[in-house]
Design a protein around this motif. Structure first.
Motif, PDB file in Angstrom:
ATOM      1  N   TYR A  68       0.860  -1.187   0.000  1.00  0.00           N
ATOM      2  CA  TYR A  68       0.000   0.000   0.000  1.00  0.00           C
ATOM      3  C   TYR A  68       0.895   1.235   0.000  1.00  0.00           C
ATOM      4  CZ  TYR A  68      -3.076   3.689   1.657  1.00  0.00           C
ATOM      5  OH  TYR A  68      -3.760   4.869   1.777  1.00  0.00           O
ATOM      6  N   VAL A  69       0.574   2.203  -0.832  1.00  0.00           N
ATOM      7  CA  VAL A  69       1.261   3.497  -0.776  1.00  0.00           C
ATOM      8  C   VAL A  69       0.204   4.592  -0.757  1.00  0.00           C
ATOM      9  CG1 VAL A  69       3.404   2.794  -1.918  1.00  0.00           C
ATOM     10  CG2 VAL A  69       1.545   3.667  -3.293  1.00  0.00           C
ATOM     11  N   SER A  70       0.479   5.632   0.017  1.00  0.00           N
ATOM     12  CA  SER A  70      -0.374   6.817  -0.043  1.00  0.00           C
ATOM     13  C   SER A  70       0.467   7.934  -0.626  1.00  0.00           C
ATOM     14  CB  SER A  70      -0.928   7.182   1.334  1.00  0.00           C
ATOM     15  OG  SER A  70       0.099   7.477   2.242  1.00  0.00           O
ATOM     16  N   VAL A  71      -0.173   8.723  -1.478  1.00  0.00           N
ATOM     17  CA  VAL A  71       0.541   9.785  -2.190  1.00  0.00           C
ATOM     18  C   VAL A  71      -0.260  11.080  -2.182  1.00  0.00           C
ATOM     19  CG1 VAL A  71       1.672   8.150  -3.759  1.00  0.00           C
ATOM     20  CG2 VAL A  71      -0.432   9.244  -4.475  1.00  0.00           C
ATOM     21  N   THR A  72       0.475  12.174  -2.268  1.00  0.00           N
ATOM     22  CA  THR A  72      -0.127  13.460  -2.562  1.00  0.00           C
ATOM     23  C   THR A  72       0.208  13.737  -4.019  1.00  0.00           C
ATOM     24  OG1 THR A  72       0.219  14.196  -0.292  1.00  0.00           O
ATOM     25  CG2 THR A  72      -0.205  15.906  -1.943  1.00  0.00           C
ATOM     26  N   ALA A  73      -0.813  13.759  -4.864  1.00  0.00           N
ATOM     27  CA  ALA A  73      -0.630  13.919  -6.306  1.00  0.00           C
ATOM     28  C   ALA A  73      -0.990  15.347  -6.705  1.00  0.00           C
ATOM     29  CB  ALA A  73      -1.516  12.933  -7.048  1.00  0.00           C
ATOM     30  N   THR A  74      -0.093  15.990  -7.423  1.00  0.00           N
ATOM     31  CA  THR A  74      -0.336  17.349  -7.910  1.00  0.00           C
ATOM     32  C   THR A  74      -0.641  17.278  -9.406  1.00  0.00           C
ATOM     33  OG1 THR A  74       1.204  18.219  -6.275  1.00  0.00           O
ATOM     34  CG2 THR A  74       0.612  19.676  -8.104  1.00  0.00           C
ATOM     35  N   HIS A  75      -1.820  17.790  -9.765  1.00  0.00           N
ATOM     36  CA  HIS A  75      -2.238  17.775 -11.170  1.00  0.00           C
ATOM     37  C   HIS A  75      -1.505  18.858 -11.955  1.00  0.00           C
ATOM     38  CE1 HIS A  75      -5.542  14.883 -10.776  1.00  0.00           C
ATOM     39  NE2 HIS A  75      -5.671  15.368  -9.557  1.00  0.00           N
ATOM     40  N   GLY A  76      -1.528  18.715 -13.255  1.00  0.00           N
ATOM     41  CA  GLY A  76      -0.858  19.668 -14.131  1.00  0.00           C
ATOM     42  C   GLY A  76      -1.712  20.858 -14.517  1.00  0.00           C
ATOM     43  N   PHE A  77      -2.850  21.054 -13.889  1.00  0.00           N
ATOM     44  CA  PHE A  77      -3.708  22.199 -14.211  1.00  0.00           C
ATOM     45  C   PHE A  77      -3.957  23.026 -12.959  1.00  0.00           C
ATOM     46  CE2 PHE A  77      -6.352  18.445 -13.492  1.00  0.00           C
ATOM     47  CZ  PHE A  77      -7.179  18.860 -12.474  1.00  0.00           C
ATOM     48  N   LEU A  78      -4.441  24.242 -13.165  1.00  0.00           N
ATOM     49  CA  LEU A  78      -4.656  25.181 -12.065  1.00  0.00           C
ATOM     50  C   LEU A  78      -6.147  25.343 -11.775  1.00  0.00           C
ATOM     51  CD1 LEU A  78      -2.147  27.976 -13.153  1.00  0.00           C
ATOM     52  CD2 LEU A  78      -1.754  26.102 -11.563  1.00  0.00           C
ATOM     53  N   SER A  79      -6.443  25.702 -10.545  1.00  0.00           N
ATOM     54  CA  SER A  79      -7.826  26.002 -10.171  1.00  0.00           C
ATOM     55  C   SER A  79      -8.171  27.406 -10.657  1.00  0.00           C
ATOM     56  CB  SER A  79      -7.977  25.924  -8.648  1.00  0.00           C
ATOM     57  OG  SER A  79      -7.263  26.981  -8.042  1.00  0.00           O
ATOM     58  N   SER A  80      -9.401  27.819 -10.420  1.00  0.00           N
ATOM     59  CA  SER A  80      -9.815  29.166 -10.823  1.00  0.00           C
ATOM     60  C   SER A  80      -9.059  30.240 -10.049  1.00  0.00           C
ATOM     61  CB  SER A  80     -11.323  29.337 -10.637  1.00  0.00           C
ATOM     62  OG  SER A  80     -11.662  29.112  -9.283  1.00  0.00           O
ATOM     63  N   GLN A  86      -4.365  19.496  -5.870  1.00  0.00           N
ATOM     64  CA  GLN A  86      -3.767  18.321  -5.248  1.00  0.00           C
ATOM     65  C   GLN A  86      -4.850  17.321  -4.891  1.00  0.00           C
ATOM     66  OE1 GLN A  86      -1.407  19.748  -1.931  1.00  0.00           O
ATOM     67  NE2 GLN A  86       0.431  19.591  -3.201  1.00  0.00           N
ATOM     68  N   GLU A  87      -4.452  16.065  -4.938  1.00  0.00           N
ATOM     69  CA  GLU A  87      -5.359  14.977  -4.606  1.00  0.00           C
ATOM     70  C   GLU A  87      -4.599  14.002  -3.707  1.00  0.00           C
ATOM     71  OE1 GLU A  87      -8.390  12.108  -7.125  1.00  0.00           O
ATOM     72  OE2 GLU A  87      -6.801  13.157  -8.171  1.00  0.00           O
ATOM     73  N   PHE A  88      -5.279  13.443  -2.742  1.00  0.00           N
ATOM     74  CA  PHE A  88      -4.680  12.492  -1.816  1.00  0.00           C
ATOM     75  C   PHE A  88      -5.206  11.106  -2.162  1.00  0.00           C
ATOM     76  CE2 PHE A  88      -4.918  16.621   0.212  1.00  0.00           C
ATOM     77  CZ  PHE A  88      -3.591  16.817   0.560  1.00  0.00           C
ATOM     78  N   LEU A  89      -4.298  10.218  -2.580  1.00  0.00           N
ATOM     79  CA  LEU A  89      -4.691   8.908  -3.082  1.00  0.00           C
ATOM     80  C   LEU A  89      -4.001   7.784  -2.319  1.00  0.00           C
ATOM     81  CD1 LEU A  89      -4.193   9.658  -6.881  1.00  0.00           C
ATOM     82  CD2 LEU A  89      -6.367   9.622  -5.662  1.00  0.00           C
ATOM     83  N   ALA A 107      -8.668   4.170  -0.544  1.00  0.00           N
ATOM     84  CA  ALA A 107      -8.690   5.230   0.468  1.00  0.00           C
ATOM     85  C   ALA A 107      -7.268   5.679   0.818  1.00  0.00           C
ATOM     86  CB  ALA A 107      -9.401   4.737   1.725  1.00  0.00           C
ATOM     87  N   TYR A 108      -7.148   6.943   1.197  1.00  0.00           N
ATOM     88  CA  TYR A 108      -5.866   7.543   1.583  1.00  0.00           C
ATOM     89  C   TYR A 108      -5.713   7.503   3.095  1.00  0.00           C
ATOM     90  CZ  TYR A 108      -2.459  11.233   2.517  1.00  0.00           C
ATOM     91  OH  TYR A 108      -1.375  11.938   2.959  1.00  0.00           O
ATOM     92  N   THR A 109      -4.534   7.144   3.546  1.00  0.00           N
ATOM     93  CA  THR A 109      -4.215   7.223   4.966  1.00  0.00           C
ATOM     94  C   THR A 109      -2.706   7.348   5.148  1.00  0.00           C
ATOM     95  OG1 THR A 109      -4.509   6.213   7.143  1.00  0.00           O
ATOM     96  CG2 THR A 109      -4.054   4.715   5.321  1.00  0.00           C
ATOM     97  N   LYS A 110      -2.319   7.942   6.271  1.00  0.00           N
ATOM     98  CA  LYS A 110      -0.913   7.970   6.673  1.00  0.00           C
ATOM     99  C   LYS A 110      -0.678   7.049   7.865  1.00  0.00           C
ATOM    100  CE  LYS A 110       0.369  12.649   5.252  1.00  0.00           C
ATOM    101  NZ  LYS A 110       0.902  13.933   5.727  1.00  0.00           N
ATOM    102  N   ASP A 111      -1.708   6.352   8.286  1.00  0.00           N
ATOM    103  CA  ASP A 111      -1.655   5.479   9.451  1.00  0.00           C
ATOM    104  C   ASP A 111      -1.363   4.038   9.013  1.00  0.00           C
ATOM    105  OD1 ASP A 111      -3.394   3.517  11.326  1.00  0.00           O
ATOM    106  OD2 ASP A 111      -2.622   5.207  12.503  1.00  0.00           O
ATOM    107  N   LYS A 112      -0.310   3.438   9.567  1.00  0.00           N
ATOM    108  CA  LYS A 112       0.081   2.079   9.169  1.00  0.00           C
ATOM    109  C   LYS A 112      -0.984   1.050   9.512  1.00  0.00           C
ATOM    110  CE  LYS A 112       5.030   2.588   9.059  1.00  0.00           C
ATOM    111  NZ  LYS A 112       6.326   2.022   9.411  1.00  0.00           N
ATOM    112  N   ASN A 113      -1.679   1.221  10.636  1.00  0.00           N
ATOM    113  CA  ASN A 113      -2.730   0.271  11.005  1.00  0.00           C
ATOM    114  C   ASN A 113      -3.869   0.304   9.992  1.00  0.00           C
ATOM    115  OD1 ASN A 113      -1.408  -0.624  13.333  1.00  0.00           O
ATOM    116  ND2 ASN A 113      -2.258   1.053  14.543  1.00  0.00           N
ATOM    117  N   GLN A 114      -4.284   1.504   9.605  1.00  0.00           N
ATOM    118  CA  GLN A 114      -5.343   1.622   8.611  1.00  0.00           C
ATOM    119  C   GLN A 114      -4.871   1.112   7.254  1.00  0.00           C
ATOM    120  OE1 GLN A 114      -6.774   5.670   8.715  1.00  0.00           O
ATOM    121  NE2 GLN A 114      -8.107   5.251  10.455  1.00  0.00           N
ATOM    122  N   ALA A 115      -3.610   1.367   6.920  1.00  0.00           N
ATOM    123  CA  ALA A 115      -3.065   0.860   5.653  1.00  0.00           C
ATOM    124  C   ALA A 115      -3.119  -0.664   5.637  1.00  0.00           C
ATOM    125  CB  ALA A 115      -1.636   1.352   5.462  1.00  0.00           C
TER     126      ALA A 115
END
Length: 126
Positions: A68-80, A86-89, A107-115
């Motif tokens: 399992y890996v959790s990532v913060t993904a930054t898209h190549g487009f801008l908001s208004s 950014q998306e948390f995956l 689901a996204y988590t930084k917790d090893k137990n939940q992962a």
């Protein structure tokens, strides 16, 4: 005297071999993590993600062919507002021979137990 020296030398060799084994095991884990992260990054970049920051890597010794890996993904487009999106995956990866492949986005988590629960398909409370 000679017998004492032999025992001392044997003890040192055993300790050295033990330490070498630990170093190799540690390197193998790091190699598994880096190759799994590389597979996840390639998967996301093909889908238009500009930057990938890894937040957690988790593998269960009882399920050696999954991770399992959790990532913060930054898209190549801008908001208004002109900010990057950014998306948390969470991603479950499966080993196919020597290679890792993304099995599914979850689901996204930084917790090893939940992962661990996500990896074994158990439900967890948020």
């Amino acid at each position: 005297m000679c017998q004492r020296q032999r025992k001392s030398t044997v003890s040192r060799v055993v300790i050295l071999l033990f330490l070498c084994g630990l170093a190799l095991a540690s390197g193998a884990c790091r190699s598994t993590q880096s190759s799994a992260e590389k597979a996840a990054e390639e998967y996301l970049k093909i889908r238009g993600i500009r930057e990938v920051a890894f937040d957690l890597f988790y593998s269960d010794p009882n399920i050696p062919d999954k991770a399992y890996v959790s990532v913060t993904a930054t898209h190549g487009f801008l908001s208004s507002e002109g900010k990057t999106q950014q998306e948390f995956l969470g991603l479950i990866l499966k080993r196919e021979g020597e290679e890792w492949q993304v099995e599914k986005i979850t689901a996204y988590t930084k917790d090893k137990n939940q992962a661990g629960m996500i990896l074994t398909d158990k439900k967890f409370a948020k």
